[in-house]
Design an enzyme around this catalytic site. Structure first.
Site, PDB file in Angstrom:
ATOM      1  N   ALA A 108      43.388  46.261  30.417  1.00 31.49           N
ATOM      2  CA  ALA A 108      42.448  47.402  30.310  1.00 31.49           C
ATOM      3  C   ALA A 108      42.204  48.006  31.739  1.00 31.49           C
ATOM      4  O   ALA A 108      41.908  49.157  31.483  1.00 31.49           O
ATOM      5  CB  ALA A 108      41.170  46.683  29.771  1.00 31.49           C
ATOM      6  N   GLU A 109      42.198  47.169  32.699  1.00 29.47           N
ATOM      7  CA  GLU A 109      41.976  47.707  34.115  1.00 29.47           C
ATOM      8  C   GLU A 109      42.784  48.512  34.751  1.00 29.47           C
ATOM      9  O   GLU A 109      42.662  49.759  35.179  1.00 29.47           O
ATOM     10  CB  GLU A 109      41.354  46.678  35.071  1.00 29.47           C
ATOM     11  CG  GLU A 109      39.969  45.849  34.566  1.00 29.47           C
ATOM     12  CD  GLU A 109      38.689  46.768  34.953  1.00 29.47           C
ATOM     13  OE1 GLU A 109      38.967  47.810  35.667  1.00 29.47           O
ATOM     14  OE2 GLU A 109      37.655  46.430  34.302  1.00 29.47           O
TER      15      GLU A 109
END
Length: 209
Positions: free
Chosen positions: A94-95
Site C-alpha cells: 500500500a505504501e
C-alpha cells in the site's frame, strides 16, 4: 474415528467443507468441487478485523517480482517484532508497491514510507536501506498495535495519519479521505495475503464414520 492427514492444529483451520461421502473436511486451503464450502474463518490476533469485506485483486506481476527481493527483510522483521508477515506485506504494498526508492511529497521514504521523525524515533539511520526501513516500520506497527490494544483499524489508521490524529478524533479513524481509503486498502491486501498464505498449506480430514 478421527483420521489426520497432517499434524495441523484444528484451531488454525480456515475452511469447513462437506464432502460427497457426507464427511466433514477442515482445511487451511481452498478446495474446489466436489467439496462444498460451508464455513470460512481465518483466525487473527487482531481486534476489529474480519475476513468479510473487499479482497484485493491478485498482485500485478511487476509488484510480485519486486516483492521477492524483500522477503528476507520482512522475515527478519517478523522474527524480531513478532508481527504477521501478511500484514507487513500489505503495508509495504500500500505504501510503496515494493519500491525502496519511493519518496512521498510529505517526505516519507522507502518501502514502508517512514517519515524522518518516525525513522529517528525507531533508530533508523538510513530510511533508504530496505532492511532498516522494514525493521523500523515493523517496530512502529508493533508499537501502534500495542498502543491501540490490538485494534487493527486504529493501528493502520495511525500508521497513515499518526497517533495524534487518531486520538484527536476519540480513537476512531480520522475523517480524512486519504486515511479512510488507506485503511480499506490495507485491509483488502491483508485479507488477500492471508488467503494466499492458506493456499500454500495442507489440509486435514476428519472422518465422520
Amino acid at each position: 474415528m478421527l483420521v489426520f492427514t497432517t499434524q495441523l492444529d484444528a484451531k488454525s483451520l480456515a475452511y469447513k467443507y462437506h464432502a460427497p461421502d457426507g464427511s466433514v473436511i477442515l482445511s487451511d486451503s481452498l478446495l474446489g468441487l466436489p467439496f462444498v464450502l460451508v464455513e470460512q474463518n481465518l483466525h487473527t490476533n487482531y481486534a476489529d478485523f474480519s475476513m468479510k469485506g473487499t479482497v484485493a485483486k491478485p498482485m500485478k506481476e511487476s509488484i510480485a517480482l519486486r516483492r521477492v527481493n524483500f522477503l528476507s527483510a520482512v522475515d527478519a522483521a517478523v522474527k524480531k517484532h513478532e508481527i504477521d508477515a501478511a500484514l507487513i506485506h500489505a503495508i509495504i504494498e500500500a505504501e510503496s508497491a515494493y519500491q525502496p526508492e519511493a519518496v512521498a511529497r510529505t517526505g516519507a521514504i522507502g518501502l514502508m514510507q517512514l517519515m524522518p521523525g518516525t525513522a529517528a524515533r525507531f533508530n533508523v539511520s538510513d530510511s533508504n536501506n530496505p532492511i532498516q526501513n522494514v525493521m523500523g516500520g515493523a517496530e512502529y506497527l508493533k508499537y501502534l498495535l500495542g498502543y491501540y490494544k490490538n485494534n487493527l483499524k486504529l493501528a493502520v489508521a495511525a500508521y497513515n495519519a499518526g497517533e495524534g490524529a487518531v486520538d484527536k478524533y476519540g480513537k476512531t479513524i480520522p475523517p480524512y479521505r486519504e486515511t479512510q481509503k488507506y485503511v480499506k486498502r490495507v485491509f483488502s491486501l491483508y485479507r488477500r495475503n492471508l488467503t494466499a498464505k492458506s493456499l500454500t498449506s495442507n489440509s486435514l480430514k476428519i472422518s465422520m464414520n
